[in-house]
Design an enzyme around this catalytic site. Structure first.
Site, PDB file in Angstrom:
ATOM      1  CE  LYS A  69     -18.940 -69.862  30.819  1.00  0.00           C
ATOM      2  NZ  LYS A  69     -17.530 -70.284  30.976  1.00  0.00           N
ATOM      3  CD  GLU A 107     -27.135 -66.803  21.553  1.00  0.00           C
ATOM      4  OE1 GLU A 107     -26.375 -66.322  22.408  1.00  0.00           O
ATOM      5  OE2 GLU A 107     -27.357 -68.025  21.445  1.00  0.00           O
ATOM      6  CG  ASP A 108     -23.009 -65.671  21.150  1.00  0.00           C
ATOM      7  OD1 ASP A 108     -24.054 -66.247  20.796  1.00  0.00           O
ATOM      8  OD2 ASP A 108     -22.012 -66.296  21.577  1.00  0.00           O
ATOM      9  CG  ASP A 125     -23.885 -71.552  13.433  1.00  0.00           C
ATOM     10  OD1 ASP A 125     -23.490 -71.074  12.372  1.00  0.00           O
ATOM     11  OD2 ASP A 125     -23.499 -72.658  13.853  1.00  0.00           O
ATOM     12  CE  LYS A 146     -20.432 -68.241  12.050  1.00  0.00           C
ATOM     13  NZ  LYS A 146     -19.793 -69.490  12.533  1.00  0.00           N
ATOM     14  CB  VAL A 178     -16.317 -64.517  14.379  1.00  0.00           C
ATOM     15  CG1 VAL A 178     -16.204 -64.273  12.892  1.00  0.00           C
ATOM     16  CG2 VAL A 178     -17.762 -64.742  14.782  1.00  0.00           C
ATOM     17  CG  ASP A 206     -16.339 -69.669  23.588  1.00  0.00           C
ATOM     18  OD1 ASP A 206     -17.456 -69.460  23.087  1.00  0.00           O
ATOM     19  OD2 ASP A 206     -15.983 -70.790  23.998  1.00  0.00           O
TER      20      ASP A 206
HETATM   21  P1  XMP Z   1     -27.164 -72.308  16.774  1.00  0.00           P
HETATM   22  O1  XMP Z   1     -28.110 -73.115  17.581  1.00  0.00           O
HETATM   23  O2  XMP Z   1     -27.785 -71.111  16.113  1.00  0.00           O
HETATM   24  O3  XMP Z   1     -26.088 -71.894  17.821  1.00  0.00           O
HETATM   25  O4  XMP Z   1     -26.395 -73.149  15.789  1.00  0.00           O
HETATM   26  C1  XMP Z   1     -25.590 -70.666  18.049  1.00  0.00           C
HETATM   27  C2  XMP Z   1     -24.436 -70.886  18.987  1.00  0.00           C
HETATM   28  O5  XMP Z   1     -23.333 -71.476  18.289  1.00  0.00           O
HETATM   29  C3  XMP Z   1     -22.119 -70.914  18.695  1.00  0.00           C
HETATM   30  N1  XMP Z   1     -21.434 -70.359  17.519  1.00  0.00           N
HETATM   31  C4  XMP Z   1     -20.306 -69.654  17.539  1.00  0.00           C
HETATM   32  N2  XMP Z   1     -19.533 -69.254  18.565  1.00  0.00           N
HETATM   33  N3  XMP Z   1     -18.077 -68.198  17.050  1.00  0.00           N
HETATM   34  C5  XMP Z   1     -18.415 -68.530  18.303  1.00  0.00           C
HETATM   35  O6  XMP Z   1     -17.699 -68.148  19.217  1.00  0.00           O
HETATM   36  C6  XMP Z   1     -18.800 -68.546  15.965  1.00  0.00           C
HETATM   37  O7  XMP Z   1     -18.432 -68.212  14.837  1.00  0.00           O
HETATM   38  C7  XMP Z   1     -19.973 -69.321  16.230  1.00  0.00           C
HETATM   39  N4  XMP Z   1     -20.911 -69.843  15.419  1.00  0.00           N
HETATM   40  C8  XMP Z   1     -21.801 -70.476  16.255  1.00  0.00           C
HETATM   41  C9  XMP Z   1     -22.473 -69.861  19.701  1.00  0.00           C
HETATM   42  O8  XMP Z   1     -22.284 -70.415  20.977  1.00  0.00           O
HETATM   43  C10 XMP Z   1     -23.930 -69.575  19.491  1.00  0.00           C
HETATM   44  O9  XMP Z   1     -24.582 -69.195  20.672  1.00  0.00           O
HETATM   45 MG    MG Z   2     -23.584 -68.987  22.669  1.00  0.00          MG
END
Ligand code: XMP
Ligand code: MG
Length: 176
Positions: free
Chosen positions: A42, A98-99, A102, A130, A152, A158
């Site tokens: 989402k 994508e948001d 990570d 990140k 964050v 979220d």
């Molecule tokens: P990957 O597979 O790159 O995943 O590890 C990315 C997903 O991890 C979640 N994510 C976060 N969600 N704040 C969030 O709200 C954060 O700081 C954060 N770091 C990772 C997120 O769902 C993203 O799509």
């Molecule tokens: Mg996500």
């Protein structure tokens, strides 16, 4: 948790300026095409809504939802599709939105899955990155902001389904 415990990392104004810059660049690079913009649910919904409204090229819109295999954690490994897009993408230019990147596991898996459907091209636009958390090599084609390893929330992101509605990005502290 009280909102006062969260420090604003990116204000609405900073976000707005950066989203316009990204949209301008994307518009130039996609000139003459009509890409399908695929939002990853989402978290990407707010960013994607802002981004497409600043594009100068026509685009299609669809959404996909990914789920991790195994444990419920976000970065447990391979992903599967929870809700698929409804648009055929063979021969189409696809832009995944994508948001946050990570570990890189979600997007590298997702790109692989969608590539098997033979799109004309596939690129990724991530609002946040990140970089120091990467477990697999992955580079988004467009990145809003690179951030250090802080959790964050806001602007679609979220913590346990909370705080997505914040208009800015804030650092979540004391989450345990
Ligand atoms: P990957 O597979 O790159 O995943 O590890 C990315 C997903 O991890 C979640 N994510 C976060 N969600 N704040 C969030 O709200 C954060 O700081 C954060 N770091 C990772 C997120 O769902 C993203 O799509
Ligand atoms: Mg996500």
């Amino acid at each position: 948790m009280k909102n006062g415990e969260m420090e604003v990392l990116f204000s609405r104004e900073m976000i707005d300026r950066r989203v316009r810059e990204l949209a301008d660049r994307i518009s130039l690079e996609y000139e003459g095409t009509e890409p399908l913009v695929v939002g990853v649910l989402k978290g990407a919904f707010v960013f994607m809504a802002d981004l497409v409204r600043h594009l100068h090229v026509p685009c299609g819109i669809d959404f996909i939802r990914v789920a991790s295999y195994g444990s419920g954690s976000t970065s447990s490994g391979k992903v599967r599709i929870g809700k698929d897009i409804e648009t055929p993408i063979s021969g189409r230019d696809v832009l995944i939105v994508e948001d946050i990147v990570d570990t890189g596991l979600t997007l590298s898996s997702l790109v692989k899955i969608l590539r098997e459907r033979h799109p004309a091209s596939i690129r990724v636009c991530a609002f946040l990155d990140k970089r120091e958390r990467r477990q697999v090599p992955f580079e988004a084609d467009y990145v809003g902001f690179s951030i250090p390893d802080h959790f964050v929330v806001g602007y679609g992101l979220d913590f346990n389904e909370k705080f997505r509605f914040f208009p800015d990005v804030r650092v979540l502290k004391n989450i345990i």
